[in-house]
Design an enzyme around this catalytic site. Sequence first.
Site, short mmCIF file in Angstrom:
data_model
loop_
_atom_site.label_atom_id
_atom_site.label_comp_id
_atom_site.label_asym_id
_atom_site.label_seq_id
_atom_site.Cartn_x
_atom_site.Cartn_y
_atom_site.Cartn_z
N LYS A 229 0.83 -1.21 0.00
CA LYS A 229 0.00 0.00 0.00
C LYS A 229 0.87 1.26 0.00
O LYS A 229 2.09 1.19 0.24
CB LYS A 229 -0.92 -0.03 1.23
CG LYS A 229 -1.96 -1.17 1.18
CD LYS A 229 -2.84 -1.13 2.43
CE LYS A 229 -3.88 -2.23 2.41
NZ LYS A 229 -4.77 -2.18 3.61
N TYR B 263 -12.32 -2.42 -3.31
CA TYR B 263 -12.84 -2.53 -1.95
C TYR B 263 -14.37 -2.52 -1.90
O TYR B 263 -14.95 -2.15 -0.88
CB TYR B 263 -12.27 -1.39 -1.09
CG TYR B 263 -10.87 -1.64 -0.60
CD1 TYR B 263 -10.54 -2.80 0.10
CD2 TYR B 263 -9.85 -0.70 -0.80
CE1 TYR B 263 -9.25 -3.03 0.56
CE2 TYR B 263 -8.56 -0.92 -0.34
CZ TYR B 263 -8.27 -2.09 0.35
OH TYR B 263 -7.00 -2.30 0.83
N ARG C 209 -1.74 -14.63 3.30
CA ARG C 209 -2.56 -14.11 4.41
C ARG C 209 -1.85 -14.33 5.75
O ARG C 209 -1.83 -13.45 6.60
CB ARG C 209 -3.94 -14.78 4.44
CG ARG C 209 -4.88 -14.38 3.31
CD ARG C 209 -5.26 -12.92 3.29
NE ARG C 209 -6.04 -12.49 4.44
CZ ARG C 209 -6.70 -11.33 4.48
NH1 ARG C 209 -6.70 -10.50 3.43
NH2 ARG C 209 -7.34 -10.96 5.56
N ASN D 101 -1.84 -0.24 7.37
CA ASN D 101 -1.35 -1.60 7.66
C ASN D 101 -0.50 -2.21 6.54
O ASN D 101 -0.39 -3.42 6.41
CB ASN D 101 -2.49 -2.52 8.11
CG ASN D 101 -3.55 -2.71 7.04
OD1 ASN D 101 -3.41 -2.18 5.94
ND2 ASN D 101 -4.58 -3.46 7.34
N HIS E 190 -1.85 -5.32 1.32
CA HIS E 190 -3.10 -6.01 1.01
C HIS E 190 -2.77 -7.35 0.38
O HIS E 190 -1.84 -7.45 -0.41
CB HIS E 190 -3.95 -5.19 0.03
CG HIS E 190 -5.07 -6.00 -0.56
ND1 HIS E 190 -6.30 -6.12 0.04
CD2 HIS E 190 -5.13 -6.78 -1.68
CE1 HIS E 190 -7.07 -6.93 -0.68
NE2 HIS E 190 -6.39 -7.34 -1.73
N GLU F 123 -9.45 -9.94 -8.13
CA GLU F 123 -8.48 -8.86 -7.92
C GLU F 123 -7.37 -8.88 -8.97
O GLU F 123 -6.94 -7.83 -9.44
CB GLU F 123 -7.91 -8.96 -6.50
CG GLU F 123 -8.98 -8.72 -5.45
CD GLU F 123 -8.47 -8.80 -4.02
OE1 GLU F 123 -7.31 -9.23 -3.81
OE2 GLU F 123 -9.24 -8.43 -3.12
P1 DAT Z 1 -7.73 -7.18 5.12
O1 DAT Z 1 -6.97 -6.04 4.51
O2 DAT Z 1 -6.97 -7.86 6.21
O3 DAT Z 1 -8.29 -8.12 4.10
P2 DAT Z 1 -10.43 -6.10 5.36
O4 DAT Z 1 -10.69 -6.64 4.01
O5 DAT Z 1 -11.40 -6.42 6.44
O6 DAT Z 1 -8.99 -6.53 5.89
O7 DAT Z 1 -10.34 -4.51 5.30
C1 DAT Z 1 -9.68 -3.86 4.23
C2 DAT Z 1 -8.87 -2.72 4.78
O8 DAT Z 1 -9.74 -1.74 5.34
C3 DAT Z 1 -7.93 -3.11 5.92
O9 DAT Z 1 -6.70 -3.57 5.45
C4 DAT Z 1 -7.80 -1.83 6.69
C5 DAT Z 1 -9.15 -1.17 6.52
N1 DAT Z 1 -10.05 -1.44 7.63
C6 DAT Z 1 -10.63 -2.64 7.94
N2 DAT Z 1 -11.41 -2.54 9.03
C7 DAT Z 1 -11.33 -1.24 9.43
C8 DAT Z 1 -11.89 -0.49 10.50
N3 DAT Z 1 -12.71 -1.06 11.39
N4 DAT Z 1 -11.56 0.82 10.60
C9 DAT Z 1 -10.73 1.40 9.70
N5 DAT Z 1 -10.17 0.75 8.66
C10 DAT Z 1 -10.46 -0.54 8.53
MG MG Z 2 -9.81 -7.97 2.74
#
Ligand code: DAT
Ligand code: MG
Length: 152
Positions: free
Chosen positions: A11, A51, A87, A114, A117, A129
């Site tokens: 990212k 997303y 993952r 974080n 991705h 994706e």
């Molecule tokens: P991942 O990236 O582990 O697949 P995800 O698909 O649930 O996680 O979410 C996508 C991204 O969105 C994640 O990397 C960071 C952000 N995100 C997820 N949950 C969040 C939250 N509760 N508040 C703020 N950002 C969040």
């Molecule tokens: Mg995700």
Amino acid sequence: MGKEQTFVLVKPDGVQRGLIGTIVSRFENRGLKVIGAKLITINPELAEKHYSEHVDKPFFTGLVEFICSGPSFAMVLEGKNAVSIVRQMMGATNPLESSPGTIRGDFGIDLGRNVIHGSDTNPGSSEREIDLFFDKLEFSSYERIDEEWLYE
Ligand code: DAT
Ligand code: MG
């Protein structure tokens, strides 16, 4: 042997912090093969598609804004169980909960920064994706010299 492909993105925070090489190295060292890679500044249209599962979440707008805020490094990795391995190597979504030794656990602090991705393990996620970010012509198919010793 069932080889999988998965989509991975360093990212904008990871790119700005100079972590592209470190992150690619981790995956290469594990044995995953880079079959496509590029630097890309994601536009809002692509970000919203990528997303789309989070469109109704309160963090959606901020997430799209962040992922478009600078260049990202996109890649497709191939190997046996590649989706799950990536993952696991990424760690939990919130770096506060990611184990040390994972990418997020070693390089992240805040949930919205974080670093990486990777496609989730739901059926069809990685294919969707990969198609969103890459054209078939951008892939190279080749054998890595260590494959004979990596797999049993
Ligand atoms: P991942 O990236 O582990 O697949 P995800 O698909 O649930 O996680 O979410 C996508 C991204 O969105 C994640 O990397 C960071 C952000 N995100 C997820 N949950 C969040 C939250 N509760 N508040 C703020 N950002 C969040
Ligand atoms: Mg995700």
